[in-house]
Design a protein around this motif. Sequence first.
Motif, PDB file in Angstrom:
ATOM      1  N   LEU A 164       0.460  -0.076  39.930  1.00  0.00           N
ATOM      2  CA  LEU A 164       0.464  -1.504  39.603  1.00  0.00           C
ATOM      3  C   LEU A 164      -0.525  -1.768  38.469  1.00  0.00           C
ATOM      4  O   LEU A 164      -1.604  -1.181  38.435  1.00  0.00           O
ATOM      5  CB  LEU A 164       0.057  -2.321  40.835  1.00  0.00           C
ATOM      6  N   PRO A 165      -0.197  -2.655  37.553  1.00  0.00           N
ATOM      7  CA  PRO A 165      -1.123  -2.961  36.455  1.00  0.00           C
ATOM      8  C   PRO A 165      -2.260  -3.870  36.948  1.00  0.00           C
ATOM      9  O   PRO A 165      -2.296  -5.064  36.655  1.00  0.00           O
ATOM     10  CB  PRO A 165      -0.218  -3.671  35.438  1.00  0.00           C
ATOM     11  N   GLU A 166      -3.192  -3.288  37.708  1.00  0.00           N
ATOM     12  CA  GLU A 166      -4.229  -4.086  38.364  1.00  0.00           C
ATOM     13  C   GLU A 166      -5.073  -4.887  37.381  1.00  0.00           C
ATOM     14  O   GLU A 166      -5.424  -6.030  37.660  1.00  0.00           O
ATOM     15  CB  GLU A 166      -5.130  -3.172  39.206  1.00  0.00           C
ATOM     16  N   LYS A 167      -5.414  -4.301  36.250  1.00  0.00           N
ATOM     17  CA  LYS A 167      -6.265  -5.006  35.286  1.00  0.00           C
ATOM     18  C   LYS A 167      -5.555  -6.250  34.756  1.00  0.00           C
ATOM     19  O   LYS A 167      -6.156  -7.327  34.693  1.00  0.00           O
ATOM     20  CB  LYS A 167      -6.659  -4.078  34.142  1.00  0.00           C
ATOM     21  N   ALA A 168      -4.305  -6.119  34.403  1.00  0.00           N
ATOM     22  CA  ALA A 168      -3.546  -7.274  33.889  1.00  0.00           C
ATOM     23  C   ALA A 168      -3.400  -8.344  34.966  1.00  0.00           C
ATOM     24  O   ALA A 168      -3.521  -9.543  34.681  1.00  0.00           O
ATOM     25  CB  ALA A 168      -2.175  -6.824  33.396  1.00  0.00           C
ATOM     26  N   GLY A 172      -4.967 -12.114  34.554  1.00  0.00           N
ATOM     27  CA  GLY A 172      -4.074 -13.268  34.664  1.00  0.00           C
ATOM     28  C   GLY A 172      -4.484 -14.206  35.791  1.00  0.00           C
ATOM     29  O   GLY A 172      -4.523 -15.430  35.619  1.00  0.00           O
ATOM     30  N   ALA A 173      -4.809 -13.638  36.947  1.00  0.00           N
ATOM     31  CA  ALA A 173      -5.226 -14.455  38.092  1.00  0.00           C
ATOM     32  C   ALA A 173      -6.544 -15.170  37.784  1.00  0.00           C
ATOM     33  O   ALA A 173      -6.710 -16.353  38.100  1.00  0.00           O
ATOM     34  CB  ALA A 173      -5.366 -13.587  39.338  1.00  0.00           C
ATOM     35  N   ALA A 174      -7.480 -14.472  37.161  1.00  0.00           N
ATOM     36  CA  ALA A 174      -8.765 -15.089  36.818  1.00  0.00           C
ATOM     37  C   ALA A 174      -8.570 -16.227  35.818  1.00  0.00           C
ATOM     38  O   ALA A 174      -9.209 -17.279  35.937  1.00  0.00           O
ATOM     39  CB  ALA A 174      -9.717 -14.041  36.242  1.00  0.00           C
ATOM     40  N   ALA A 175      -7.677 -16.046  34.844  1.00  0.00           N
ATOM     41  CA  ALA A 175      -7.415 -17.103  33.863  1.00  0.00           C
ATOM     42  C   ALA A 175      -6.818 -18.342  34.539  1.00  0.00           C
ATOM     43  O   ALA A 175      -7.208 -19.476  34.217  1.00  0.00           O
ATOM     44  CB  ALA A 175      -6.472 -16.586  32.777  1.00  0.00           C
ATOM     45  N   LEU A 176      -5.923 -18.135  35.487  1.00  0.00           N
ATOM     46  CA  LEU A 176      -5.339 -19.275  36.205  1.00  0.00           C
ATOM     47  C   LEU A 176      -6.387 -19.990  37.054  1.00  0.00           C
ATOM     48  O   LEU A 176      -6.417 -21.220  37.111  1.00  0.00           O
ATOM     49  CB  LEU A 176      -4.166 -18.817  37.062  1.00  0.00           C
ATOM     50  N   PHE A 177      -7.257 -19.238  37.704  1.00  0.00           N
ATOM     51  CA  PHE A 177      -8.349 -19.850  38.468  1.00  0.00           C
ATOM     52  C   PHE A 177      -9.254 -20.663  37.552  1.00  0.00           C
ATOM     53  O   PHE A 177      -9.649 -21.783  37.883  1.00  0.00           O
ATOM     54  CB  PHE A 177      -9.208 -18.781  39.162  1.00  0.00           C
ATOM     55  N   ALA A 178      -9.602 -20.096  36.399  1.00  0.00           N
ATOM     56  CA  ALA A 178     -10.477 -20.799  35.465  1.00  0.00           C
ATOM     57  C   ALA A 178      -9.821 -22.085  34.963  1.00  0.00           C
ATOM     58  O   ALA A 178     -10.471 -23.136  34.902  1.00  0.00           O
ATOM     59  CB  ALA A 178     -10.834 -19.884  34.292  1.00  0.00           C
TER      60      ALA A 178
END
Length: 192
Positions: A164-168, A172-178
């Motif tokens: 799985l592309p864990e870094k991506a 992406g999840a961090a950007a949505l949280f921010a």
Amino acid sequence: MYAFLLSTAVIFVAELGDKSQLMAMTFATRYRVRDVLVAITAATAVVHLVSVGIGAWVGTAFESYQGVIGIVAGVAFLGFAAWTLRGDELTDDEADKARRSTGTALVAVGSAFFLAELGDKTMLATITLATQEGWLGTWIGSTVGMVAADALAIGVGAVLGRTLPEKAIRIGAAALFAAFGLLLIAEGLGLF
């Protein structure tokens, strides 16, 4: 309906790359997928019911401070973004326990997920959402979001293995949280 949709999306994103997804994949190699999903659903429903209870109480007790609560919630979501970027990994010991667990899937998986979710970012995000949104929609939505994310991890894990592309996913999840955190802060300051 808004609380349901919002919490489903937020918790789905929060769960991406979380160690409980890795636990779900590990348990799915040992038990039937259906049993793993039923146990995850039960454990998540209980933890998130407690979470929305806490969040609803805070939202009601401090109702006249909704602007401040919005700002605090926004800052919390910025913290969740940082937490997500840091990553969350299943330790070798945790993976070993999941592989060696005995007994029925419902008890083994349910207990493990219940304990893993206490104090986890998905629990804290659910509390945060429930301070401003309806408890029932938040509870159902957060439970659906988490189970959907874990089911996706099991499915993708079965198809792709552990590639799985864990870094991506983390970025992406961090950007949505921010983004959501900044939106909450702006609402708390009365900019919307």
